[in-house]
Design a protein around this motif. Sequence first.
Motif, PDB file in Angstrom:
ATOM      1  N   LEU A 164      -4.766   4.028  18.111  1.00 48.95           N
ATOM      2  CA  LEU A 164      -4.109   5.326  18.135  1.00 48.95           C
ATOM      3  C   LEU A 164      -3.672   5.767  16.747  1.00 48.95           C
ATOM      4  CD1 LEU A 164      -1.800   4.964  21.276  1.00 48.95           C
ATOM      5  CD2 LEU A 164      -4.201   5.645  21.169  1.00 48.95           C
ATOM      6  N   ASN A 165      -3.580   4.822  15.803  1.00 46.22           N
ATOM      7  CA  ASN A 165      -3.060   5.102  14.475  1.00 46.22           C
ATOM      8  C   ASN A 165      -4.165   5.019  13.433  1.00 46.22           C
ATOM      9  OD1 ASN A 165      -0.408   5.150  15.605  1.00 46.22           O
ATOM     10  ND2 ASN A 165      -0.386   2.912  15.521  1.00 46.22           N
ATOM     11  N   SER A 166      -4.059   5.877  12.430  1.00 43.30           N
ATOM     12  CA  SER A 166      -4.977   5.810  11.295  1.00 43.30           C
ATOM     13  C   SER A 166      -4.263   5.138  10.134  1.00 43.30           C
ATOM     14  CB  SER A 166      -5.452   7.211  10.916  1.00 43.30           C
ATOM     15  OG  SER A 166      -4.364   8.038  10.560  1.00 43.30           O
ATOM     16  N   GLY A 167      -4.850   5.195   8.940  1.00 41.91           N
ATOM     17  CA  GLY A 167      -4.235   4.535   7.791  1.00 41.91           C
ATOM     18  C   GLY A 167      -4.675   3.091   7.688  1.00 41.91           C
ATOM     19  N   LEU A 168      -4.443   2.512   6.527  1.00 39.50           N
ATOM     20  CA  LEU A 168      -4.860   1.143   6.259  1.00 39.50           C
ATOM     21  C   LEU A 168      -3.759   0.126   6.523  1.00 39.50           C
ATOM     22  CD1 LEU A 168      -6.825   1.642   2.901  1.00 39.50           C
ATOM     23  CD2 LEU A 168      -7.740   1.560   5.229  1.00 39.50           C
ATOM     24  N   SER A 169      -2.506   0.563   6.550  1.00 40.66           N
ATOM     25  CA  SER A 169      -1.410  -0.405   6.686  1.00 40.66           C
ATOM     26  C   SER A 169      -0.258   0.164   7.500  1.00 40.66           C
ATOM     27  CB  SER A 169      -0.909  -0.830   5.297  1.00 40.66           C
ATOM     28  OG  SER A 169       0.029  -1.876   5.395  1.00 40.66           O
ATOM     29  N   GLY A 170      -0.596   0.942   8.550  1.00 42.35           N
ATOM     30  CA  GLY A 170       0.456   1.509   9.387  1.00 42.35           C
ATOM     31  C   GLY A 170       0.916   2.853   8.873  1.00 42.35           C
ATOM     32  N   GLY A 171       2.178   3.179   9.125  1.00 41.80           N
ATOM     33  CA  GLY A 171       2.689   4.471   8.714  1.00 41.80           C
ATOM     34  C   GLY A 171       4.084   4.712   9.241  1.00 41.80           C
ATOM     35  N   VAL A 172       4.559   5.940   9.081  1.00 44.80           N
ATOM     36  CA  VAL A 172       5.907   6.328   9.497  1.00 44.80           C
ATOM     37  C   VAL A 172       5.838   7.700  10.132  1.00 44.80           C
ATOM     38  CG1 VAL A 172       8.292   6.674   8.800  1.00 44.80           C
ATOM     39  CG2 VAL A 172       6.872   5.037   7.552  1.00 44.80           C
TER      40      VAL A 172
ATOM     41  N   LEU B 163       0.843  -1.190   0.000  1.00 47.74           N
ATOM     42  CA  LEU B 163       0.000   0.000   0.000  1.00 47.74           C
ATOM     43  C   LEU B 163       0.878   1.239   0.000  1.00 47.74           C
ATOM     44  CD1 LEU B 163      -2.701  -1.154   2.559  1.00 47.74           C
ATOM     45  CD2 LEU B 163      -3.058  -0.732   0.121  1.00 47.74           C
ATOM     46  N   ASP B 164       0.515   2.231  -0.818  1.00 51.02           N
ATOM     47  CA  ASP B 164       1.370   3.400  -0.961  1.00 51.02           C
ATOM     48  C   ASP B 164       0.994   4.491   0.033  1.00 51.02           C
ATOM     49  OD1 ASP B 164      -0.876   4.650  -1.932  1.00 51.02           O
ATOM     50  OD2 ASP B 164      -0.058   5.127  -3.894  1.00 51.02           O
ATOM     51  N   GLU B 165       1.673   5.637  -0.068  1.00 51.52           N
ATOM     52  CA  GLU B 165       1.606   6.689   0.936  1.00 51.52           C
ATOM     53  C   GLU B 165       0.209   7.263   1.147  1.00 51.52           C
ATOM     54  OE1 GLU B 165       4.347   9.463  -0.698  1.00 51.52           O
ATOM     55  OE2 GLU B 165       3.349   9.477  -2.640  1.00 51.52           O
ATOM     56  N   THR B 166      -0.663   7.228   0.123  1.00 53.30           N
ATOM     57  CA  THR B 166      -2.001   7.778   0.285  1.00 53.30           C
ATOM     58  C   THR B 166      -2.857   6.930   1.220  1.00 53.30           C
ATOM     59  OG1 THR B 166      -2.764   6.628  -1.712  1.00 53.30           O
ATOM     60  CG2 THR B 166      -1.992   8.899  -1.966  1.00 53.30           C
ATOM     61  N   ASP B 167      -2.412   5.710   1.522  1.00 52.02           N
ATOM     62  CA  ASP B 167      -3.143   4.826   2.433  1.00 52.02           C
ATOM     63  C   ASP B 167      -2.451   4.683   3.785  1.00 52.02           C
ATOM     64  OD1 ASP B 167      -5.263   4.108   0.663  1.00 52.02           O
ATOM     65  OD2 ASP B 167      -3.872   2.809  -0.416  1.00 52.02           O
TER      66      ASP B 167
ATOM     67  N   GLU C 258     -13.243   3.488   3.133  1.00 53.59           N
ATOM     68  CA  GLU C 258     -12.529   2.217   3.198  1.00 53.59           C
ATOM     69  C   GLU C 258     -12.543   1.707   4.642  1.00 53.59           C
ATOM     70  OE1 GLU C 258      -8.993   2.749  -0.006  1.00 53.59           O
ATOM     71  OE2 GLU C 258      -9.195   4.339   1.477  1.00 53.59           O
ATOM     72  N   THR C 259     -12.932   0.451   4.819  1.00 50.92           N
ATOM     73  CA  THR C 259     -12.953  -0.159   6.140  1.00 50.92           C
ATOM     74  C   THR C 259     -12.286  -1.530   6.042  1.00 50.92           C
ATOM     75  OG1 THR C 259     -15.153  -1.093   5.726  1.00 50.92           O
ATOM     76  CG2 THR C 259     -15.052   1.064   6.825  1.00 50.92           C
ATOM     77  N   GLY C 260     -12.274  -2.258   7.154  1.00 47.08           N
ATOM     78  CA  GLY C 260     -11.681  -3.587   7.137  1.00 47.08           C
ATOM     79  C   GLY C 260     -11.133  -3.966   8.488  1.00 47.08           C
ATOM     80  N   VAL C 261     -10.222  -4.939   8.488  1.00 47.23           N
ATOM     81  CA  VAL C 261      -9.615  -5.403   9.724  1.00 47.23           C
ATOM     82  C   VAL C 261      -8.201  -5.888   9.436  1.00 47.23           C
ATOM     83  CG1 VAL C 261     -10.528  -7.750   9.463  1.00 47.23           C
ATOM     84  CG2 VAL C 261      -9.932  -6.897  11.751  1.00 47.23           C
TER      85      VAL C 261
ATOM     86  N   SER D 152      -5.879  -7.630  16.759  1.00 41.44           N
ATOM     87  CA  SER D 152      -6.908  -7.492  15.745  1.00 41.44           C
ATOM     88  C   SER D 152      -7.433  -6.061  15.841  1.00 41.44           C
ATOM     89  CB  SER D 152      -8.039  -8.499  15.955  1.00 41.44           C
ATOM     90  OG  SER D 152      -9.004  -8.390  14.922  1.00 41.44           O
ATOM     91  N   THR D 153      -7.330  -5.318  14.741  1.00 42.73           N
ATOM     92  CA  THR D 153      -7.698  -3.904  14.745  1.00 42.73           C
ATOM     93  C   THR D 153      -8.570  -3.594  13.542  1.00 42.73           C
ATOM     94  OG1 THR D 153      -5.524  -3.417  15.720  1.00 42.73           O
ATOM     95  CG2 THR D 153      -6.813  -1.548  14.913  1.00 42.73           C
ATOM     96  N   GLN D 154      -9.714  -2.967  13.786  1.00 46.33           N
ATOM     97  CA  GLN D 154     -10.581  -2.551  12.696  1.00 46.33           C
ATOM     98  C   GLN D 154     -10.017  -1.318  12.009  1.00 46.33           C
ATOM     99  OE1 GLN D 154     -14.304  -2.201  14.877  1.00 46.33           O
ATOM    100  NE2 GLN D 154     -15.049  -4.090  13.932  1.00 46.33           N
ATOM    101  N   LEU D 155     -10.291  -1.177  10.715  1.00 44.94           N
ATOM    102  CA  LEU D 155      -9.744  -0.107   9.893  1.00 44.94           C
ATOM    103  C   LEU D 155     -10.842   0.851   9.452  1.00 44.94           C
ATOM    104  CD1 LEU D 155      -7.511  -2.323   7.562  1.00 44.94           C
ATOM    105  CD2 LEU D 155      -6.851  -1.277   9.743  1.00 44.94           C
ATOM    106  N   PHE D 156     -10.468   2.109   9.306  1.00 50.62           N
ATOM    107  CA  PHE D 156     -11.365   3.115   8.724  1.00 50.62           C
ATOM    108  C   PHE D 156     -10.520   4.191   8.077  1.00 50.62           C
ATOM    109  CE2 PHE D 156     -13.290   7.291   8.870  1.00 50.62           C
ATOM    110  CZ  PHE D 156     -14.536   7.084   8.309  1.00 50.62           C
ATOM    111  N   LYS D 157     -10.890   4.552   6.851  1.00 49.58           N
ATOM    112  CA  LYS D 157     -10.210   5.649   6.174  1.00 49.58           C
ATOM    113  C   LYS D 157     -11.183   6.288   5.185  1.00 49.58           C
ATOM    114  CE  LYS D 157      -6.058   6.958   3.676  1.00 49.58           C
ATOM    115  NZ  LYS D 157      -6.797   7.780   2.677  1.00 49.58           N
TER     116      LYS D 157
END
Length: 651
Positions: free
Chosen positions: A139-147, A94-98, A457-460, A430-435
């Motif tokens: 505590l974190n947003s995004g779909l696949s972590g971040g930096v 997943l790229d930077e926009t996610d 975009e949602t998911g887990v 296990s963490t639910q996703l929202f973006k």
Amino acid sequence: MHAKSPFILKPLTIAISSLLATVAVNAHADEAKQTSQPEVIKVWATQINNDSSLLSDDIDAKQADHLSDLLRDQPGIDVGGSHSTVQSINIRGLDETDLDISIDGVTQANNMFHHTGNLLINADILKSVDIKLGTNSVLNSGLSGGVQFETKDAKDLLRPGEKFGARLHANYGSNDYFASSATLYSQLNETVDGLAYFTLTDKHNPKNGDGDANKGNDGEIKDGIVKFGWDINEEHRIELTYDKYKDAGDYYLRSNFGSGWNVDSDQATQHVEYTRETISLGYDINKGDALTVHSTVYNNKLEYAPSSTSKGISEHTGFKSLAQSKLELAEMNHTLRYGLQGNHQVSKKDSASSNTKDDKANTFAVYAEDEVQVMDSLFLTPGVRYNYYSINMYGNSSASNDLDKTFTDFTYGLAGRYLLNDQWTLKASSTQLFKGPELRESFVKSNSSFDQNLKAETGVNNEAGFAFQDKEFIGLDSFGFSTNVFRTHIKNYIDNWGSGKGTYTNEGDYTIKGFESEMSAVKGDLAARLTYSHSDSRNDDTGDALRYEVGDSIGLGVNYQIPSMDLTLNWTTMVALDLHADTDNDTDKKGYDVHDISVTWMPEQYDRLTVTAGVENIFNELYYSQASFTSGTIKDYEPGRNIKLSVAYMF
């Protein structure tokens, strides 16, 4: 497009995640590593911290002139693009926009132009890089972590007893650039400190592994930072930061397509200016275990301006605040982490030929998690997050084509770590996703239309893993290995590439499976680390891979110290395996192996001097990153062999 792997990840459940755990083994590994090293003061060193890693890396010796030099050998993360205007972070395909990316707490959620990157950053002034592989906490947003990037301030650089200091630095690369920087820092009085930093990089057209010039790279990068900190008292501190970054030169408009495609297509370079201007105010409270708080308010503005009459602008104004409190409740130890954040974003195209409206988005979130020590060896961390996102984008003809929607959702997370004994630890989460959908890209807007049923975009994200760490193991001073397995399911995925044109819509559901494994060892003055990362993404309906799928990669790093000569030697190897297309919409990506070497001299008698020499891409490999844009005819080749020399002196 998938690399074959013998590892298959089964879906996890929240019940399982509550029984497993991880341990912070970094401290043990670092302690073992430090016992074998000479005591040298390193006030300019930068640390990379990876949640899934056994060691935090000192990256000062990498002499990075592109973000890829810093991060590409870290497991689970890659950087796409060879051009200075294309530094696109990729985590698990997943790229930077996610992803959730910030610099000194300032969000970098931009969508500027699909032929450039969205992140402008200077590696030289970085204090630390905190990598989050996967979204494993509310505590974190995004779909696949971040930096999260953090830059240095005066307190990081002043030695004990000093009131003033300066650093001069020069960096030469044979392929083909020269960079220099100057830093002044001071304790201005008993409570106020300040830093002023400026760097200039003069770069030309490097040659790739075949000896062909990567044209369209001739330009200059300038970055200036001013920081002032005020220690109100022992518990309260305020820090004001101003950062102006400018990358300007004769570049191709489609800089992510690489030199070869642009030359073959008879494209002409034009003068491009890509700038970032950031002002932020940070406030820290430190009352020990009872309460720590870090808050930031900011304004961040990016402009992408070719020599044409149009430019794209993305501006963020927002705040973040995160607190932590430790307490004992119901005979159990609790570590509470809680906070909130908000952001107002305006994206616009400034054009003399058309009167375009502003696209706007508002983000708000409040979140809390509680790490509970249920028993001596078991820790559980439940969390909850409230997400609010509103978006307004204008249509290409009438108001009926505008997109004006609001998305709200509660997301939940549960993580656990269990210490089997002093060496073994288990973990799971296990963490639910929202973006909410990103604003469409700033530079190209006029041809876009919107699906009025567009969804967030949602998911887990489910993860499980283990770690082993021991001292004096099989004759080594320290030895450890770990494996982290993940399965990320994303519903209603939005492909943000080229979102300024065509129809802005959901692309279906994706499932990403993979793992990151690592082994590290220390023996005397020798330290080594071996990593293996795998990701495999598929659209649940079509089987297509994500556009920036990275597949399998192997990393090897070796560090050897020679105390008698004040030398440190480093060898790094990065191997990416072939990616083969599984569907007609996928593209084959060729594997590669790249090797770098460097040696750093820090003479004991002149401990303010640092000299580093190295060779990047020793064997002159012709390659492009798996995270770069690729098609049958587009290959964004990286520079070939580059001999580096840098000298720094601190007064």
